[in-house]
Design an enzyme around this catalytic site. Structure first.
Site, PDB file in Angstrom:
ATOM      1  N   HIS A  62       0.809  -1.237   0.000  1.00 22.38           N
ATOM      2  CA  HIS A  62       0.000   0.000   0.000  1.00 22.38           C
ATOM      3  C   HIS A  62       0.834   1.276   0.000  1.00 22.38           C
ATOM      4  O   HIS A  62       0.270   2.371   0.027  1.00 22.38           O
ATOM      5  CB  HIS A  62      -0.929   0.036   1.214  1.00 22.38           C
ATOM      6  CG  HIS A  62      -1.888  -1.106   1.284  1.00 22.38           C
ATOM      7  ND1 HIS A  62      -3.088  -1.113   0.615  1.00 22.38           N
ATOM      8  CD2 HIS A  62      -1.821  -2.294   1.931  1.00 22.38           C
ATOM      9  CE1 HIS A  62      -3.724  -2.254   0.859  1.00 22.38           C
ATOM     10  NE2 HIS A  62      -2.968  -2.995   1.652  1.00 22.38           N
ATOM     11  N   GLU A 126      -7.965  -3.979  -2.572  1.00 20.18           N
ATOM     12  CA  GLU A 126      -8.258  -4.675  -1.317  1.00 20.18           C
ATOM     13  C   GLU A 126      -9.442  -3.955  -0.712  1.00 20.18           C
ATOM     14  O   GLU A 126      -9.328  -2.831  -0.245  1.00 20.18           O
ATOM     15  CB  GLU A 126      -7.041  -4.645  -0.389  1.00 20.18           C
ATOM     16  CG  GLU A 126      -7.247  -5.522   0.844  1.00 20.18           C
ATOM     17  CD  GLU A 126      -6.015  -5.627   1.730  1.00 20.18           C
ATOM     18  OE1 GLU A 126      -5.259  -4.648   1.835  1.00 20.18           O
ATOM     19  OE2 GLU A 126      -5.814  -6.693   2.315  1.00 20.18           O
ATOM     20  N   ALA A 137      -7.976  -2.910   9.100  1.00 22.44           N
ATOM     21  CA  ALA A 137      -7.836  -1.464   9.011  1.00 22.44           C
ATOM     22  C   ALA A 137      -8.603  -0.888   7.814  1.00 22.44           C
ATOM     23  O   ALA A 137      -8.091  -0.055   7.075  1.00 22.44           O
ATOM     24  CB  ALA A 137      -6.360  -1.095   8.930  1.00 22.44           C
ATOM     25  N   HIS A 213      -3.056 -12.404   2.704  1.00 22.55           N
ATOM     26  CA  HIS A 213      -2.378 -12.587   3.998  1.00 22.55           C
ATOM     27  C   HIS A 213      -3.012 -13.685   4.847  1.00 22.55           C
ATOM     28  O   HIS A 213      -3.720 -13.419   5.806  1.00 22.55           O
ATOM     29  CB  HIS A 213      -2.160 -11.286   4.773  1.00 22.55           C
ATOM     30  CG  HIS A 213      -3.287 -10.280   4.777  1.00 22.55           C
ATOM     31  ND1 HIS A 213      -4.550 -10.565   5.241  1.00 22.55           N
ATOM     32  CD2 HIS A 213      -3.308  -8.981   4.398  1.00 22.55           C
ATOM     33  CE1 HIS A 213      -5.288  -9.473   5.148  1.00 22.55           C
ATOM     34  NE2 HIS A 213      -4.569  -8.508   4.637  1.00 22.55           N
ATOM     35  N   ASN A 216      -4.188 -13.807   8.729  1.00 19.69           N
ATOM     36  CA  ASN A 216      -4.608 -12.490   9.200  1.00 19.69           C
ATOM     37  C   ASN A 216      -5.945 -12.108   8.581  1.00 19.69           C
ATOM     38  O   ASN A 216      -6.163 -12.334   7.396  1.00 19.69           O
ATOM     39  CB  ASN A 216      -3.552 -11.433   8.872  1.00 19.69           C
ATOM     40  CG  ASN A 216      -2.220 -11.732   9.548  1.00 19.69           C
ATOM     41  OD1 ASN A 216      -1.217 -11.995   8.894  1.00 19.69           O
ATOM     42  ND2 ASN A 216      -2.216 -11.714  10.853  1.00 19.69           N
ATOM     43  N   ASP A 245       6.806 -10.263   9.000  1.00 13.94           N
ATOM     44  CA  ASP A 245       7.458  -9.152   9.723  1.00 13.94           C
ATOM     45  C   ASP A 245       7.685  -9.480  11.192  1.00 13.94           C
ATOM     46  O   ASP A 245       8.182  -8.643  11.940  1.00 13.94           O
ATOM     47  CB  ASP A 245       6.614  -7.872   9.604  1.00 13.94           C
ATOM     48  CG  ASP A 245       5.236  -8.018  10.216  1.00 13.94           C
ATOM     49  OD1 ASP A 245       4.856  -9.149  10.587  1.00 13.94           O
ATOM     50  OD2 ASP A 245       4.521  -6.999  10.328  1.00 13.94           O
ATOM     51  N   HIS A 248       2.853 -10.010  12.369  1.00 15.18           N
ATOM     52  CA  HIS A 248       1.627 -10.593  11.822  1.00 15.18           C
ATOM     53  C   HIS A 248       1.563 -12.105  12.001  1.00 15.18           C
ATOM     54  O   HIS A 248       0.467 -12.676  12.050  1.00 15.18           O
ATOM     55  CB  HIS A 248       1.493 -10.262  10.329  1.00 15.18           C
ATOM     56  CG  HIS A 248       1.011  -8.867  10.071  1.00 15.18           C
ATOM     57  ND1 HIS A 248       1.831  -7.771  10.199  1.00 15.18           N
ATOM     58  CD2 HIS A 248      -0.194  -8.392   9.693  1.00 15.18           C
ATOM     59  CE1 HIS A 248       1.135  -6.684   9.909  1.00 15.18           C
ATOM     60  NE2 HIS A 248      -0.097  -7.029   9.602  1.00 15.18           N
ATOM     61  N   ASP A 271       2.386  -6.033   2.466  1.00 20.77           N
ATOM     62  CA  ASP A 271       1.181  -5.346   2.933  1.00 20.77           C
ATOM     63  C   ASP A 271       1.598  -4.025   3.587  1.00 20.77           C
ATOM     64  O   ASP A 271       0.982  -3.562   4.545  1.00 20.77           O
ATOM     65  CB  ASP A 271       0.379  -6.224   3.911  1.00 20.77           C
ATOM     66  CG  ASP A 271      -1.027  -5.697   4.160  1.00 20.77           C
ATOM     67  OD1 ASP A 271      -1.486  -4.822   3.394  1.00 20.77           O
ATOM     68  OD2 ASP A 271      -1.666  -6.135   5.133  1.00 20.77           O
ATOM     69  N   ALA A 306      -2.520  -2.427  11.415  1.00 21.60           N
ATOM     70  CA  ALA A 306      -2.910  -1.690  10.207  1.00 21.60           C
ATOM     71  C   ALA A 306      -1.821  -1.805   9.151  1.00 21.60           C
ATOM     72  O   ALA A 306      -1.034  -0.894   8.969  1.00 21.60           O
ATOM     73  CB  ALA A 306      -3.162  -0.235  10.564  1.00 21.60           C
TER      74      ALA A 306
HETATM   75 ZN   LIG Z   1      -3.297  -4.927   2.470  1.00 19.50          ZN
END
Ligand SMILES: [Zn+2]
Length: 384
Positions: A62, A126, A137, A213, A216, A245, A248, A271, A306
């Site tokens: 994003h 998304e 988020a 993802h 998640n 990361d 997540h 993400d 988020a």
């Molecule tokens: Zn995303």
């Protein structure tokens, strides 16, 4: 033929090819492409002690560098793409977030121009067709059911550059929308979903090919109600996205996905949101305020995670050093698999001759020491 000034041989490195890793290998770059033989007069760069791997392909991202792909201007998108390039991502798909339909259409139109200019590789919508109870988020007030006519509107707005739509396929209109996407050669990605195991199997049968993802924004794996996770892991046609990361996903969850799906069906994604490559502070994700603390992005209201501040070089390094995934498998899931899914494998995703000279030089600790995109050093290796 006389030697070309723009020919370079990267020599002495461990080179990761689709057939495996070659010790003391070479990659020949001629102009913007990878070449099969060494032209006369080519310059040699000694990369002993390093790895050369294909440039990373991020199919879910994003933004970064303080700039948003979802709400920013064309200038912002270029900023975000540049920051991710410096971390090895030579191919990036720009992901939107839930927004007003007219806004999304306008944003997609702008992004499609950057795709045509070769700056980004496509558009990923998304939302807004996601489940309110798994919204993460995304703004609840703007969520809607996946109406195929509206999905179509977004595809039209992206003028052939839409690569993927993430949707909750269990919602009314979900299965019809999956079929529409599959017919148009756009990836239907199951995500931000509250589907049961059976509903997920149905969506896979209708043509969905990606799990947005995995783990998640979906129900957890239960032994009586296995939910979407079991269906997505066992679905032979599904590639599962993973956000590696350390926030997540627990390493054991990531290893489970690699084990069950196999490295050929995993795509490492970021993400990422605006804060990727910048640092802690206050940011916006679409209309929502986000606070980043110690690299973890959370909504100011409610505290939902988020997006991430991840860059793919970190995802790569974690996968090898923390999660103990073999390097060849990590390379498949960070370059080849997403390139194939996006329909770009003839140009990127491996170091085969004829493809774009997109590559990353990593040191023995898997830190980025060089990034080349289309034959041009974005980050120049500090070596002979
Ligand atoms: Zn995303």
């Amino acid at each position: 033929m006389a030697g070309r000034a723009d020919s370079t041989v990267l020599a002495g490195a461990r080179v990761v090819l689709p057939t495996g890793t070659v010790e003391n290998g070479r990659v020949i770059v001629e102009g913007t492409r990878i070449a099969g033989s060494t032209p006369e007069g080519a310059r040699t760069v000694d990369l002993s002690g390093h790895w050369v791997v294909p440039g990373f392909v991020d199919m879910h991202n994003h933004g970064g560098g303080g700039a948003s792909f979802a709400t920013g201007t064309a200038e912002d998108v270029l900023t975000g793409a540049r920051v991710h390039r410096e971390h090895g991502t030579t191919t990036v798909v720009a992901s939107t977030v839930t927004g007003d339909m007219d806004f999304l259409a306008r944003q997609a139109g702008m992004l499609s121009e950057l795709v045509e200019q070769g700056e980004i590789a496509g558009v990923h919508f998304e939302g807004p067709f996601i489940a309110p109870c798994r919204k993460g988020a995304h703004s609840e007030g703007l969520l809607r059911h996946p109406d195929p006519a509206e999905v179509r509107k977004l595809l039209d707005a992206a003028r052939g550059t839409a690569k993927m739509v993430t949707l909750a396929t269990e919602l009314p209109g979900g299965i019809e929308s999956v079929r529409l996407l599959a017919e148009h050669g756009v990836i239907a990605a199951i995500g931000h979903t509250d589907a049961t195991y059976e509903q997920t199997v149905e969506a896979i049968g209708a043509g969905a090919t990606v799990a947005t993802h995995l783990f998640n924004a979906m129900p957890p794996l239960g032994h009586r109600a296995p939910g979407p996770i079991a269906a997505l892991l066992e679905g032979e046609r599904i590639t599962v996205e993973l956000i590696n990361d350390g926030t997540h996903l627990h390493p054991a969850a990531l290893q489970m996905a690699y084990h069950h799906a196999g490295a050929g069906r995993v795509a490492l994604i970021t993400d990422a949101m605006d804060a990727a490559g910048v640092g802690d502070g206050r940011y916006q994700l679409g209309p929502l305020a986000v606070e980043v603390k110690e690299g973890v992005a959370r909504l100011v209201e409610g505290g939902s995670i988020a997006g991430s501040t991840l860059t793919l070089d970190t995802a790569f390094r974690r996968a090898v050093t923390v999660d103990r995934i073999p390097v060849d498998d990590v390379v498949r899931s960070i370059s080849a698999n997403p390139a194939r899914l996006l329909g770009l494998y003839d140009r990127v995703g491996s170091l085969d001759p004829g493809k774009d000279a997109d590559l990353v030089v990593l040191d023995a600790d898997f830190a980025v020491r060089g990034v080349m995109r289309r034959g041009e050093w974005i980050v120049e290796p500090p070596l002979g």
